[in-house]
Structures are given as C-alpha cells and as structure tokens.
Design an enzyme around this catalytic site. Sequence first.
Site, PDB file in Angstrom:
ATOM      1  N   ALA A 130       0.833  -1.210   0.000  1.00 53.47           N
ATOM      2  CA  ALA A 130       0.000   0.000   0.000  1.00 53.47           C
ATOM      3  C   ALA A 130       0.864   1.254   0.000  1.00 53.47           C
ATOM      4  O   ALA A 130       1.980   1.257   0.513  1.00 53.47           O
ATOM      5  CB  ALA A 130      -0.912  -0.007   1.221  1.00 53.47           C
TER       6      ALA A 130
ATOM      7  N   GLY B 112      -0.225  -5.843  -0.448  1.00 49.40           N
ATOM      8  CA  GLY B 112      -0.989  -5.714  -1.683  1.00 49.40           C
ATOM      9  C   GLY B 112      -0.178  -6.097  -2.902  1.00 49.40           C
ATOM     10  O   GLY B 112      -0.735  -6.566  -3.906  1.00 49.40           O
TER      11      GLY B 112
ATOM     12  N   GLU C 254      -0.576  -9.677  -3.228  1.00 52.72           N
ATOM     13  CA  GLU C 254      -1.961  -9.960  -3.626  1.00 52.72           C
ATOM     14  C   GLU C 254      -2.160  -9.738  -5.127  1.00 52.72           C
ATOM     15  O   GLU C 254      -2.900 -10.482  -5.774  1.00 52.72           O
ATOM     16  CB  GLU C 254      -2.921  -9.098  -2.810  1.00 52.72           C
ATOM     17  CG  GLU C 254      -3.000  -9.578  -1.358  1.00 52.72           C
ATOM     18  CD  GLU C 254      -3.895  -8.725  -0.476  1.00 52.72           C
ATOM     19  OE1 GLU C 254      -4.912  -9.238   0.007  1.00 52.72           O
ATOM     20  OE2 GLU C 254      -3.569  -7.536  -0.291  1.00 52.72           O
TER      21      GLU C 254
ATOM     22  N   GLU D  32       0.454  -7.419   6.760  1.00 52.52           N
ATOM     23  CA  GLU D  32      -0.588  -6.493   7.221  1.00 52.52           C
ATOM     24  C   GLU D  32      -0.868  -6.607   8.719  1.00 52.52           C
ATOM     25  O   GLU D  32      -1.238  -5.622   9.364  1.00 52.52           O
ATOM     26  CB  GLU D  32      -1.894  -6.745   6.446  1.00 52.52           C
ATOM     27  CG  GLU D  32      -1.873  -6.266   5.017  1.00 52.52           C
ATOM     28  CD  GLU D  32      -1.325  -7.287   4.027  1.00 52.52           C
ATOM     29  OE1 GLU D  32      -1.486  -7.079   2.815  1.00 52.52           O
ATOM     30  OE2 GLU D  32      -0.729  -8.301   4.462  1.00 52.52           O
TER      31      GLU D  32
END
Length: 703
Positions: A67, A106, A109, A129
């Site tokens: 992020a 992310g 991901e 996270e």
Amino acid sequence: MNTAATAAVASTRHDDILVVTIDNPPVNALGVDVRRGLLEAIEAADADPAVKAVVLLGAGRNFLGGADIREFGKPPQPPALPDVCNRIEAATKPVVAAIHGAALGGGLEVALGAHYRVALGSAKLGLPEVLLGLLPGAGGTQRTPRLIGAQAALELMLSGRHIGAKEAAKLGLVDRVAEGDDVLAAGLGYARELVASGAAPRRTSEGGALADRAATQTAIDAARAETAKKARGLFSPLKIVDAVQGALDLPFAEGLALERKLFIECLESPQRAGLVHAFFAEREAAKAPETRSAQPRAIASVGIIGGGTMGAGIAVAVLDAGLPVTMIERDDEALARGRANVEKVYDGLIAKGRIKPEAKDAIMARFNGSTSYDALSQVDLVIEAVFEDMAVKQAVFKELDRVCKPGAVLATNTSYLDIDQIAASISRPQDVIGLHFFSPANIMKLLEIVVPAKVSADVVATAFELAKKLKKTAVRAGVCDGFIGNRVLAVYGAAAQAIMEDGASPYQIDKAVRDFGYPMGPFQVSDLAGGDIGWATRKRRAATRDPNARYVQIPDRLCERGWFGQKTARGYYLYPEGARVGTPDPEVEAIIDAERQRAGITPRSFTDEEIVRRYLAAMINEGANVVHQKIALRPLDVDVTFVHGYGFPRYRGGPMHYADTVGLPKILADIQEFAKEDPLFWKPSPLLVDLVERGENFASLNK
C-alpha cells in the site's frame, strides 16, 4: 514494439507478449495511479487480439511494495485494490507476475491475482498487514490458502514475515525461481513457454489446496488456539483466522465479501491506529537532526570493553552485523568467560536448528580478545560495557583516550550516569557518545543514542548508522539521570510501589498491567532484571533524594534478605527449582503488611482499572516532562522507547499516543485528583498543562 504509458504504469509489446511495468518510486507502492494503470493495461491486453500473454513486473528494485503510505487516512480513490486483483485474475490471456525485490502485502496480492508467478533469487514475498493491525484485504486471505494450504497461509499471514524465493517456490507460492538478475528476461521466457504450450489462464481462486477439508479444519483450529494464546489482546490475528475459515466454508466471492467486512473492522479498530502510529514513529525516530546535517564516519571494526552479560550481548549484535569484534577484559580468565558468553548464544542457536556449526565458526573467526587496551589502537568504534560506576568508567575512557586512533568513536553503554562528565574527563569529548543497549542486547530492539553537549554531529550520525547495521530501533536522547526510558521507569515504578504500599498486592498490580497488554508486570520485571540493580541505584541516589518525597521501603526489605528475584529463586515471587514463572509468596505479603504498619498506612482496595490509571498517568506525566526538557525530541520518541524497550503494548502506539486516545484533559484531571494525596509526586507536567489549555495533543508536537 508499441508502447503506451500512464504516469506510473507503462505497457510495451514484445512480439505477442505485453509487458506491463510498474514504475512508482521509491518502492513501487500501490498508489491510485498504479491501480488505474494496471486495470487499463489488463483491459487493453484482453481487447487486443495480437496479445497472447501479459507479464507484470516492477521497475527499479521491487515488484510492488504494498500500500502507498501517502494514502493512509485519506478517502479511498477507485479502483480499489481488490477490484484490480479480481480483474487481473479474470483476464482471458495468461498473466505472469515476474517478481524481483519486494512483493509485500498488496504487492503479493496482485501477484496472486496473476495466473503464473516467476521469482528472481532477490525476491522477498510476504503478507505483513498483521503488523499494522490489518489483514490482507485484496483477496490474500482467500487466494493464499487455496494456493498453498491453510497451515502455510496462516503462518505467513499471522507472522507477517518475509520469505525468500526458494521458500516461496517450495510452498507453491511461486511456480519457479529464475537464475540471474534480469527480471524482464525471466518474465518473457516464462510467458513465451506458456504461449507455445497453449497454456490457459490458471486462476488462484480455483486452486485446490483446501480439498482435504478435515486436514484444513484441523490446521485452522490449531492456528486459532495458538493465536488466542500468543496474540493476547490483539484484534487482527483472530480476524485473519476467521477469514481463512471463510475460504474453507464459502464460495470464493462470498469469502472475498467476508474478507472485506473483516478488513474494515480492523481498519476501524483503535489498534490499527496504534500500530500505524508505532510504524511511522519508528521511521521518524531514526531521523535525528544530526543524521540530516552530517555524514557518518566509517565503521569497519568494533571494540567492546567487558565480556559480561551486556558486553557479550553487544558483541553478538555486532558480530551478527558482519563486523569484527575485539573484546577487552581485565585478565585471561575474565576474557575466557566473555568469549564463552558469546559462544553460548550461538550454541543455543545451533541447538534450536537456527544456524549450522560452520556458521558459528565463521562468525567466531571475526571475534578477537585481549587483556590489553593496545589491541584497540585501530578500531573505528569502542563500546564500553563495564560496571555502572563513574570512577570505573572514567578509568576506561582514560585508557581509550591513550590508545584509540584519532576519529575513533568512543561510546558508553551506561544506563544512568552523566555522559557529559565521562566526556569531560578525556581530551576528545567530541568523540564520546552514549549507546544504551537493553538486555539481552543481541535480542532487544531498542538502542537509546544519548547525545552529550560536546559531541560532534558526525558521531551522532555514525551511531544512527550503526543502529541500522545492528537492525536496532534507535531513539535520540539527551543527557539526564536515566535518559528517556529509565528516567520515566523510575517514576512509574515509584507509582507502582506506592499503590502496593497503599493496599494492592504486587500480584494484583502485575495482573492489571498484563491485562492492559504488557507481557509482564513491574514486579515480575524487577525479579527478572534483579532487585539488586534497583537497590544499588536507590543507594546511589539516597544523598540527593528529596527528604519530603515518599519513599517506599518494601523493595529494600526484600533486598536486605538477599531476595533479588529469579537469580536467587525468590524476589516478589517464589521461583522453585529454577522456575521461570514465579508464584506468589505469603512471606512477601507479610513484609508488605509490616511495612504498611510501620509507615502508618491503612490499606485500601484498588480496582485493576484504578491501578492502570495511576500507573499510566505517572508514565505519561514524566514522558511529558522528558519532552518539555528536550531530553526527548518529540512525544513519538518516548513512544518508540517504551514500545521497544519496556514492553508497552505496540497496538496502543506508546504512552503518549495512548494519552491522546484517552484525551489529555482526562489524564490531567487524573493527575490533579491523585495530587490531593501526594502533591510532590503528582505534579502535572508544564507541557501537559499547556497542551490542555491550548486544546492540543501530543501528536501536534510530532510534526
């Protein structure tokens, strides 16, 4: 070769392969421009009949670093990352993620949304996270277990650790590890193979790693039980387990909806705000003014004076950083003990299977010992870790002044003593600095860098650079008795003693503090550290103690009996047969009762909430004094000190951040209420009073 580009994402055709390059320095964070660019690139690839496959890769040193922290706290801008990952996975042509450097949070991901994954040896993959009080919120909790199984996925997400390319391949997180350092060649090579073989998109959401339902449920149940025990008080870890349970029980789309719901619950939790504050505070603490104004001196070798617990721990930390160490002790016997203390750490790691014996041999080859200070004539930095006595330390520094080369950094590991006085005793005060390690020094993350009046800015910069090499969290502190941490500790320790003398048992106080989120209470910590250490400090300060200040004598009574804690098998607690966890001691309670009678105190009962209010009010008030007197540069420096050195629960952000969440007017009101009993001890900090009057908080001083 056709090229189209947005601000952060460029698409380049290599024959029938579309290479999509993310370029968002410094770490390729997933900002809104990257998300939009990825979405547009995938849609363009799907719409172009000439494109047979897509390769996603990162420019610079990383694939995707997670992020974008610049977006934290701002309204979300579309497209959301889950939508981007879903669109990548829905692509009608094979999508290859070619990973080098970081693919974290992310970033991983996105790679899981791709159909195939190739990694260079430099790759670091992870879903960290949990360290920010969150869970992977863009399909990570649903795709990862479907790809590598629930047990491995849960371990990855609950630890937040980064794994290398080889481990990722072994787990099945990536399909292959490519040789060399050309990520474009690795991605194109894999994509061309897939096109040549007619491979179709292979969607992670359809992975079959959860097929054995009974085994998966067993893994989830085991993780839930372990997490409930280990992550005591933490919010997001059990939500991660719930999300993986959803991956087993629900269709993929419903699992994603559950993940989103749980992600938002984590996002709205005060713990997330505390953990994010701690995350940013650590980075800010490392930016002392001197690190901006001066270049560090080169450090290629280190000398350590003293081979006791602290000296040996510092030696291990320095050896682990790859630097050679020369240890000085007073005689051969003491030097042999010092070397044995160092070796014991590595032997313990060998016994646990963490390192191989040959790794220990390679490390110990960088270790040298001597009984002569002359052996330090060429080292770049010396750290003194001898007995906490001014005359002893000044004698050491006199020798260092004699033998060390010009420009060598001379550091003291003192916990309390006046470093200005040590510096003034030699001819080069500009080279003297405090490096206050916390025991065990090879494990504890905090390093207080104590800055005396005459030190050169480049010496301070060098200390921060050393902290980085040692993987320590550094905090800049000014010179005073106890610096930041131990100075504040003395005050809230005194508050705990007063609560005990007024009626609460040490066991209730410890439990209340543990329930707040500390791993140990103050009396357990005293027993672990050794009651004799505090006793020596109290005796040293006796001559300068305010005769009007309250002085609780209970700890002195225990020390007079030789009850110093774990090392003597009894302190506040009993430790039968070398037990690490103590049991309450009725004799201690009898001593406390006798002391209450001697002091003329009628004991009263305290609720756990009252104990915590007093304990934290004392900590916060003295923390405010430390900032007010410029011993700490900002409140965040106090927070980092207490999170990393004193067990303050990280998810609460630190004492000053916690005070902001409670509200400074409430903290001040508590102090004013307690001052009715003891106005000398409970004197509100001028900074706290000023902030309340101005309607400001501690966070306003961190900017």
